[in-house]
Design a protein around this motif. Structure first.
Motif, PDB file in Angstrom:
ATOM      1  N   ALA A 106     -12.139 -28.743  99.814  1.00  0.00           N
ATOM      2  CA  ALA A 106     -12.178 -30.203  99.677  1.00  0.00           C
ATOM      3  C   ALA A 106     -10.770 -30.772  99.545  1.00  0.00           C
ATOM      4  N   PHE A 107      -9.983 -30.221  98.657  1.00  0.00           N
ATOM      5  CA  PHE A 107      -8.639 -30.741  98.434  1.00  0.00           C
ATOM      6  C   PHE A 107      -7.728 -30.487  99.632  1.00  0.00           C
ATOM      7  N   GLU A 108      -7.914 -29.353 100.293  1.00  0.00           N
ATOM      8  CA  GLU A 108      -7.109 -29.047 101.478  1.00  0.00           C
ATOM      9  C   GLU A 108      -7.358 -30.067 102.596  1.00  0.00           C
ATOM     10  N   ASN A 109      -8.565 -30.619 102.616  1.00  0.00           N
ATOM     11  CA  ASN A 109      -8.928 -31.599 103.636  1.00  0.00           C
ATOM     12  C   ASN A 109      -8.893 -33.031 103.110  1.00  0.00           C
ATOM     13  N   GLU A 110      -8.184 -33.219 102.023  1.00  0.00           N
ATOM     14  CA  GLU A 110      -7.883 -34.531 101.442  1.00  0.00           C
ATOM     15  C   GLU A 110      -9.096 -35.305 100.940  1.00  0.00           C
ATOM     16  N   TYR A 111     -10.119 -34.592 100.465  1.00  0.00           N
ATOM     17  CA  TYR A 111     -11.225 -35.250  99.778  1.00  0.00           C
ATOM     18  C   TYR A 111     -10.835 -35.439  98.327  1.00  0.00           C
ATOM     19  N   ALA A 112     -11.333 -36.506  97.709  1.00  0.00           N
ATOM     20  CA  ALA A 112     -10.996 -36.796  96.317  1.00  0.00           C
ATOM     21  C   ALA A 112     -11.545 -35.728  95.379  1.00  0.00           C
ATOM     22  N   ASP A 113     -12.718 -35.212  95.713  1.00  0.00           N
ATOM     23  CA  ASP A 113     -13.308 -34.157  94.896  1.00  0.00           C
ATOM     24  C   ASP A 113     -14.369 -33.414  95.699  1.00  0.00           C
ATOM     25  N   GLN A 114     -14.925 -32.391  95.073  1.00  0.00           N
ATOM     26  CA  GLN A 114     -15.887 -31.518  95.748  1.00  0.00           C
ATOM     27  C   GLN A 114     -17.160 -32.266  96.138  1.00  0.00           C
ATOM     28  N   SER A 115     -17.625 -33.175  95.297  1.00  0.00           N
ATOM     29  CA  SER A 115     -18.877 -33.879  95.601  1.00  0.00           C
ATOM     30  C   SER A 115     -18.747 -34.741  96.855  1.00  0.00           C
ATOM     31  N   HIS A 116     -17.590 -35.364  97.059  1.00  0.00           N
ATOM     32  CA  HIS A 116     -17.385 -36.142  98.290  1.00  0.00           C
ATOM     33  C   HIS A 116     -17.380 -35.224  99.513  1.00  0.00           C
ATOM     34  N   PHE A 117     -16.759 -34.071  99.375  1.00  0.00           N
ATOM     35  CA  PHE A 117     -16.740 -33.097 100.468  1.00  0.00           C
ATOM     36  C   PHE A 117     -18.159 -32.658 100.821  1.00  0.00           C
TER      37      PHE A 117
END
Length: 58
Positions: free
Chosen positions: A16-27
């Motif tokens: 998630a963070f590697e793909n610039e999501y704010a957090d895991q739930s958004h991913f």
């Protein structure tokens, strides 16, 4: 999807963070919209498909 298949991560939050999501739930939410399944369900189906294909090619 490609990062999940490579299994080169410790946690989903790493992807998630590697793909610039704010957090895991958004991913996870975005992944479900795109793939029609959660990352866990996607990986499970992928593993089952690979197992079934290996059985068929024997």
């Amino acid at each position: 999807m490609q990062l999940l298949r490579q299994s080169d991560y410790n946690k989903l939050s790493d992807i998630a963070f590697e793909n610039e999501y704010a957090d895991q739930s958004h991913f996870i939410r975005a992944f479900k919209e795109f793939a029609g399944a959660s990352p866990f369900q996607f990986m499970k189906k992928s593993e089952e498909l690979i197992e079934n294909l290996s059985i068929l090619t024997k």
